[in-house]
Structure formats: structure tokens, C-alpha cells
Design a protein around this motif. Structure first.
Motif, PDB file in Angstrom:
ATOM      1  N   ASP A   1      -4.292   0.024  -5.127  1.00 55.82           N
ATOM      2  CA  ASP A   1      -5.307   1.072  -5.045  1.00 55.82           C
ATOM      3  C   ASP A   1      -6.649   0.385  -4.809  1.00 55.82           C
ATOM      4  O   ASP A   1      -7.190  -0.272  -5.696  1.00 55.82           O
ATOM      5  N   ARG A   2      -7.153   0.511  -3.596  1.00 54.47           N
ATOM      6  CA  ARG A   2      -8.377  -0.208  -3.229  1.00 54.47           C
ATOM      7  C   ARG A   2      -9.593   0.252  -4.039  1.00 54.47           C
ATOM      8  O   ARG A   2     -10.599  -0.456  -4.087  1.00 54.47           O
TER       9      ARG A   2
ATOM     10  N   LEU B   1     -11.528  -4.582  -9.746  1.00 51.21           N
ATOM     11  CA  LEU B   1     -11.118  -5.624 -10.684  1.00 51.21           C
ATOM     12  C   LEU B   1      -9.869  -5.229 -11.461  1.00 51.21           C
ATOM     13  O   LEU B   1      -9.021  -6.079 -11.769  1.00 51.21           O
ATOM     14  N   SER B   2      -9.717  -3.962 -11.787  1.00 48.83           N
ATOM     15  CA  SER B   2      -8.552  -3.541 -12.576  1.00 48.83           C
ATOM     16  C   SER B   2      -7.251  -3.764 -11.810  1.00 48.83           C
ATOM     17  O   SER B   2      -6.197  -3.966 -12.426  1.00 48.83           O
TER      18      SER B   2
ATOM     19  N   GLU C   1       0.841  -1.196   0.000  1.00 48.89           N
ATOM     20  CA  GLU C   1       0.000   0.000   0.000  1.00 48.89           C
ATOM     21  C   GLU C   1       0.874   1.242   0.000  1.00 48.89           C
ATOM     22  O   GLU C   1       2.044   1.202   0.395  1.00 48.89           O
ATOM     23  N   ALA C   2       0.293   2.362  -0.420  1.00 48.68           N
ATOM     24  CA  ALA C   2       1.075   3.582  -0.664  1.00 48.68           C
ATOM     25  C   ALA C   2       1.953   4.014   0.509  1.00 48.68           C
ATOM     26  O   ALA C   2       3.131   4.336   0.314  1.00 48.68           O
ATOM     27  N   PRO C   3       1.453   4.031   1.762  1.00 50.33           N
ATOM     28  CA  PRO C   3       2.305   4.497   2.854  1.00 50.33           C
ATOM     29  C   PRO C   3       3.543   3.634   3.086  1.00 50.33           C
ATOM     30  O   PRO C   3       4.529   4.108   3.659  1.00 50.33           O
TER      31      PRO C   3
ATOM     32  N   THR D   1      -6.324 -10.054  -0.782  1.00 50.73           N
ATOM     33  CA  THR D   1      -5.069 -10.550  -1.358  1.00 50.73           C
ATOM     34  C   THR D   1      -5.194 -12.008  -1.787  1.00 50.73           C
ATOM     35  O   THR D   1      -4.524 -12.434  -2.737  1.00 50.73           O
ATOM     36  N   ALA D   2      -6.044 -12.765  -1.113  1.00 51.21           N
ATOM     37  CA  ALA D   2      -6.292 -14.143  -1.547  1.00 51.21           C
ATOM     38  C   ALA D   2      -6.919 -14.152  -2.937  1.00 51.21           C
ATOM     39  O   ALA D   2      -6.524 -14.951  -3.811  1.00 51.21           O
TER      40      ALA D   2
END
Length: 346
Positions: free
Chosen positions: A66-67, A71-72, A46-48, A94-95
């Protein structure tokens, strides 16, 4: 399924959450590079936490989840055509990313409702291992080497120059500088400024040390209050990004810190660390490596509560005996062969 290492040319490691969690996962990198010297190794985070991975020689590309993309985000991973995906986070998102990645080999923890995604499984028990060692057990479970135990965090030349310039402006050559880090992801993990001030004063007195208070955006109030409460004149670090903070920590002779991302960063940069714990278990989340120390008030009935907010009086930090803190500080000095600017060490 058995992993055929000859068929692995592209690897994706997935590790979300905070910067400390990501730093602890870097213990796998030397092992992966040994097993797959020619492979491309990418990270999804993630970004941080991107800063924890930027500049690492073993990491080819850092992908940021990017949450909002839905789907992308899965398609972005699939287009990379990974042969092996190592899901060190293993949550439902993530699964799913791992399952739909198209990778021949998909590894994750066998948690309920997520095992469908993986044809290689990590260990089922988490609380038996330090968070870094858990990643090594993961590698071992899928037939990979787990001998190397180095954490990694990379600093750029600009970061090192920033720290050099600041130290030259604030300290004399040969000053014995000890860093205090009041950072903490949860309120309950943050040692109270009153106790940090007491610790800083005692270290300054006993070791003839200069105290540097190193803080991030979420710690400004605690940092300035600590300085205000100290009887010794401490130096406040300037506002920094995470890499500049790391460069300052690297120049300190030792760091006293809460259980936090900056604590793990300091350990990865090989600054001797004493970590202070209350709601969390230092055996699982303490600084990684034999050169470090941790302290927790084990006599409290509520110790290790894992609560985000303390419902009591924060006794786990407020009641820490200063003599116990100093015993750990002096143990750091001894085990790291640190030369003190004083003759008396006790």
C-alpha cells in the motif's frame, strides 16, 4: 557475502508492476522450493497482481504494498523477520524496503543508486535475457539453483467450473476453439481490431475453428469492434475476473494475443500462444516456453520503439501479412501436436 542456505527459514520475494511481470517472476518458485524445502516463502506485490499468486502451493502469504502507508509498509515487512529478501523489482522504494527489512541476506539488481540496499547482487545486464530468464540469472548470481523453468498460475475449482459451464453453453463437444485476446497494457501494444478480425476469420476458415474473443475491462471496445468486423460469427466471452479469464484460455486449443498480462497467463496455463508484437521485443517479453510462437514485423524501421502511443499509423500491426500469421498458427499446431478438425493443414 556468501549465502548460507542453512540460515534461511523465511524468504520474501518482491515483484511489483503488472500481472504479467509477476507471473514471469514465478519461474523462481520451483527453484527456491528445491533449495529451501522447509522455508516459508512470501511475496510482496501490488493489489492488481495479487491474483497471479493466490493459490500457488509454494507461496505461503501474499503481501500487498500500500503506497499510502509509507514507513508502516516497511515495518510490516520488518516484523516478518525474513532471513532472505529477493528484490526482483529493484526500484528506489523496494530497495529501501529491502535495506530496512532486517534480513541477513538482501539480494537485488546492482542498479545505480540502489546497490546500497543489497549484500547479494543479481546480474547487471537486463536486455540480454528474456524477462523470465532474468529471474533465473538472478538466482544463479547469488548461488542458487536455476534449473526449473516453469511459470505458475493457479485456478480454483470455481474458475474451472465457470469456464466449463460457459463452453457447454456456447460450443459443441469437439469444437476447435481458438481464443483471441485483445488485451494490452499500452495503446501501442494492442493489435488493431481490423487486423484481429482478419486473423480470426482466416483461422476460422483454414482450421474450421470457432473463435472466442476473451477480453478484460480495458479491452471491451476493441473486443466488440473485432467481433463486429469479423465475417465469421465469433463468440464473445462474458465479463470475467482475471482468474475466470485464465480458465477460459486454458480450455482453448490455442490463443492469439498481444504482449500482455493475459498472454503470459495463458502461457503459464500451458495454452499454446501466438503473441503479436510491435513496440516490444518478443525475445525479452514474448511467451515463455518452447511450445509458443511470436510474430513481429521486423522490416519496419520503427519496430521495437517502446513508445506508449504510436506516432505513425500503427503499421507494426496493421501491415502484418496474414500469411505470416497463419504460418505461425500452423507451427503452433505442429509443435504442440494439435489435432485439427480438417485434413488440409496449409
Amino acid at each position: 557475502m556468501k549465502l548460507d542456505k542453512r540460515k534461511v527459514k523465511r524468504i520474501l520475494c518482491i515483484k511489483l508492476r503488472g500481472i504479467g511481470d509477476v507471473i514471469l517472476s514465478t519461474v523462481v518458485l520451483d527453484n527456491l522450493r528445491k533449495e529451501f524445502p522447509e522455508a516459508k516463502i512470501d511475496y510482496l506485490t501490488e493489489a492488481p497482481s495479487r491474483a497471479a499468486l493466490n493459490g500457488l502451493p509454494s507461496v505461503n502469504e501474499v503481501l500487498v504494498l500500500d503506497r499510502k502507508k509509507g514507513l508502516s509498509a516497511i515495518l510490516d515487512v520488518r516484523r516478518k523477520k525474513y532471513d532472505l529478501v529477493l528484490d526482483f523489482y529493484t526500484n528506489p522504494r523496494t530497495a529501501l524496503i529491502t535495506f530496512l527489512s532486517g534480513a541477513r541476506y538482501r539480494a537485488g539488481f546492482p542498479y545505480k543508486g540502489r546497490s546500497y540496499a543489497y549484500n547479494l547482487k543479481g546480474p547487471s545486464e537486463r536486455d540480454k535475457f528474456h524477462a523470465a530468464d532474468l529471474h533465473l540469472e538472478f538466482l544463479k548470481s547469488i548461488g542458487l539453483t536455476s534449473e526449473a523453468k516453469e511459470l505458475h498460475f493457479s485456478l480454483g475449482e470455481d474458475d474451472l467450473k465457470f469456464a466449463d459451464n460457459f463452453f457447454q453453453s456456447q460450443f459443441k463437444p469437439g469444437d476447435f476453439v481458438v481464443g483471441l485476446s485483445p488485451s494490452g497494457g499500452w495503446p501501442s501494444k494492442k493489435c488493431d481490431p481490423e487486423k484481429f478480425a482478419e486473423i480470426g476469420d482466416e483461422i476460422a476458415l483454414r482450421l474450421q475453428a470457432k473463435i472466442l474473443i476473451i477480453w478484460g475491462p480495458g479491452d471491451k471496445e476493441e473486443a466488440f469492434k473485432t467481433k463486429e468486423l469479423m465475417k465469421t460469427e465469433a463468440v464473445m466471452a462474458p465479463p470475467t475476473d482475471i482468474r475466470q479469464m485464465g480458465a477460459l484460455m486454458k480450455k482453448c486449443r490455442m490463443i492469439v494475443a498481444n504482449d500482455s498480462g493475459p498472454m503470459h497467463m495463458a502461457a503459464a496455463l500451458k495454452a499454446p500462444v501466438l503473441s503479436l508484437h510491435g513496440p516490444t521485443d518478443p525475445r525479452l517479453q514474448g511467451p515463455y516456453g518452447e511450445q509458443h510462437e511470436w510474430l513481429r514485423l521486423e522490416s519496419l524501421s520503427c519496430i521495437g520503439c517502446n513508445l506508449l502511443e504510436c506516432p505513425r499509423q500503427h503499421e507494426c500491426f496493421r501491415d502484418l501479412p496474414i500469411q505470416d500469421v497463419m504460418k505461425k498458427v500452423l507451427k503452433l499446431v505442429e509443435k504442440n501436436n494439435i489435432s485439427l478438425p480438417v485434413n488440409e493443414k496449409s
